[in-house]
Design a protein around this motif. Structure first.
Motif, PDB file in Angstrom:
ATOM      1  N   UNK A 218       0.832  -1.206   0.000  1.00 33.95           N
ATOM      2  CA  UNK A 218       0.000   0.000   0.000  1.00 33.95           C
ATOM      3  C   UNK A 218       0.868   1.259   0.000  1.00 33.95           C
ATOM      4  N   UNK A 219       0.376   2.229  -0.710  1.00 36.30           N
ATOM      5  CA  UNK A 219       1.054   3.517  -0.865  1.00 36.30           C
ATOM      6  C   UNK A 219      -0.007   4.604  -0.770  1.00 36.30           C
ATOM      7  N   UNK A 220       0.311   5.670  -0.081  1.00 35.42           N
ATOM      8  CA  UNK A 220      -0.615   6.778   0.028  1.00 35.42           C
ATOM      9  C   UNK A 220       0.123   8.076  -0.284  1.00 35.42           C
ATOM     10  N   UNK A 221      -0.393   8.779  -1.278  1.00 38.53           N
ATOM     11  CA  UNK A 221       0.194  10.047  -1.699  1.00 38.53           C
ATOM     12  C   UNK A 221      -0.885  11.121  -1.603  1.00 38.53           C
ATOM     13  N   UNK A 222      -0.583  12.186  -0.891  1.00 38.81           N
ATOM     14  CA  UNK A 222      -1.480  13.335  -0.812  1.00 38.81           C
ATOM     15  C   UNK A 222      -0.957  14.433  -1.725  1.00 38.81           C
ATOM     16  N   UNK A 223      -1.875  15.114  -2.375  1.00 36.70           N
ATOM     17  CA  UNK A 223      -1.502  16.256  -3.219  1.00 36.70           C
ATOM     18  C   UNK A 223      -1.787  17.546  -2.462  1.00 36.70           C
ATOM     19  N   UNK A 224      -0.780  18.389  -2.358  1.00 33.35           N
ATOM     20  CA  UNK A 224      -0.914  19.698  -1.723  1.00 33.35           C
ATOM     21  C   UNK A 224      -0.471  20.745  -2.730  1.00 33.35           C
ATOM     22  N   UNK A 225      -1.473  21.272  -3.454  1.00 29.23           N
ATOM     23  CA  UNK A 225      -1.154  22.171  -4.562  1.00 29.23           C
ATOM     24  C   UNK A 225      -0.467  21.394  -5.661  1.00 29.23           C
ATOM     25  N   UNK A 226       0.713  21.827  -6.040  1.00 32.62           N
ATOM     26  CA  UNK A 226       1.482  21.126  -7.067  1.00 32.62           C
ATOM     27  C   UNK A 226       2.441  20.101  -6.487  1.00 32.62           C
ATOM     28  N   UNK A 227       2.445  19.991  -5.160  1.00 31.17           N
ATOM     29  CA  UNK A 227       3.385  19.071  -4.521  1.00 31.17           C
ATOM     30  C   UNK A 227       2.708  17.745  -4.168  1.00 31.17           C
ATOM     31  N   UNK A 228       3.528  16.689  -4.133  1.00 32.07           N
ATOM     32  CA  UNK A 228       3.079  15.381  -3.689  1.00 32.07           C
ATOM     33  C   UNK A 228       3.757  15.051  -2.360  1.00 32.07           C
ATOM     34  N   UNK A 229       2.946  14.611  -1.396  1.00 29.14           N
ATOM     35  CA  UNK A 229       3.491  14.201  -0.102  1.00 29.14           C
ATOM     36  C   UNK A 229       3.228  12.706   0.047  1.00 29.14           C
ATOM     37  N   UNK A 230       4.294  11.925   0.159  1.00 33.01           N
ATOM     38  CA  UNK A 230       4.175  10.481   0.314  1.00 33.01           C
ATOM     39  C   UNK A 230       4.044  10.159   1.795  1.00 33.01           C
TER      40      UNK A 230
END
Length: 238
Positions: free
Chosen positions: A16-28
């Motif tokens: 499992x992998x979870x990536x959040x998008x914050x504007x143009x950035x990706x936070x893993x």
């Protein structure tokens, strides 16, 4: 599709992998985490704030969907369920213990504990009878009619434990369950959680930053920056 939990390994976490998008950035938040959990096992996810442990709990509890990967509980692919199906799955199979207790202020102890049973369709009379038994089990006999404002933090958390365990849920998720308690009350609360869950063969998935709490677990999974950095089973060596 049957949602009864019957197979082993009880819980399978596959990449499992979870990536959040914050504007143009990706936070893993989680990066390729895999793990098998047995029925009745107490697994502690240990790590500092930002390690990914709460994200993991949310994924496995069906509160959030992973960006990638599979979460299989008793043959049920949790990530494939729609919102209604996953809500029903949680009602049937999962109990939660929260750091901030999350009791309903207007309800007394019996009513708070009985609430999950009412949601499952049990009569008010029968649900309150069962709730009394669980309040007795957590040491709150005689506190049935007290509202949260009339109880100490430790007593409120005991009500929260009784509520999580009352429906004989197959999995208990605990998110920093002793974070608001003093050290003596912490030991009492952890002993109650472990004793009742073991008696009922309930699986515990607990997240914490506290090594003392981790010592109660059968398996300790250490997380850092969304990755598993170590898995230990200290009780096997005792």
């Amino acid at each position: 599709m049957s949602q009864d939990i019957v197979k082993s390994p009880f819980i399978q976490i596959k990449h499992i992998r979870k990536v959040y998008r914050m504007g143009n950035e990706k936070v893993v938040a989680l990066n390729d985490v895999s793990l098998d959990i047995k029925r009745g096992e107490f697994v502690c996810f240990l790590g500092k704030s930002g390690s990914g442990k709460s994200t993991f709990l949310n994924m496995v509890a069906g509160l959030e969907k992973p960006t990638k990967g599979e979460i299989i509980i008793g043959g049920v692919h949790l990530e494939k369920l729609d919102e209604e199906e996953v809500t029903l799955f949680r009602q049937k199979n999962i109990g939660f213990i929260f750091q901030a207790y999350q009791l309903i202020p207007s309800l007394n102890a019996i009513e708070n504990v009985a609430l999950p049973l009412v949601f499952r369709g049990m009569s008010a009379k029968q649900s309150q009878k069962v709730a009394k038994k669980y309040l007795d089990d957590v040491g709150l006999k005689g506190y049935y009619n007290r509202k949260p404002s009339q109880m100490s933090g430790g007593q409120q958390q005991r009500v929260g434990i009784a509520r999580a365990l009352v429906g004989n849920s197959k999995i208990i998720f605990a998110d920093e369950p002793t974070g608001n308690l003093d050290s003596n009350t912490t030991l009492d609360v952890m002993n109650i959680i472990v004793d009742i869950a073991k008696k009922n063969n309930q699986t515990i998935i607990l997240v914490t930053h506290d090594n003392m709490i981790a010592d109660y677990a059968d398996t300790i999974v250490e997380l850092k920056d969304g990755d598993i950095i170590n898995i230990s089973r200290p009780k096997q060596n005792q």
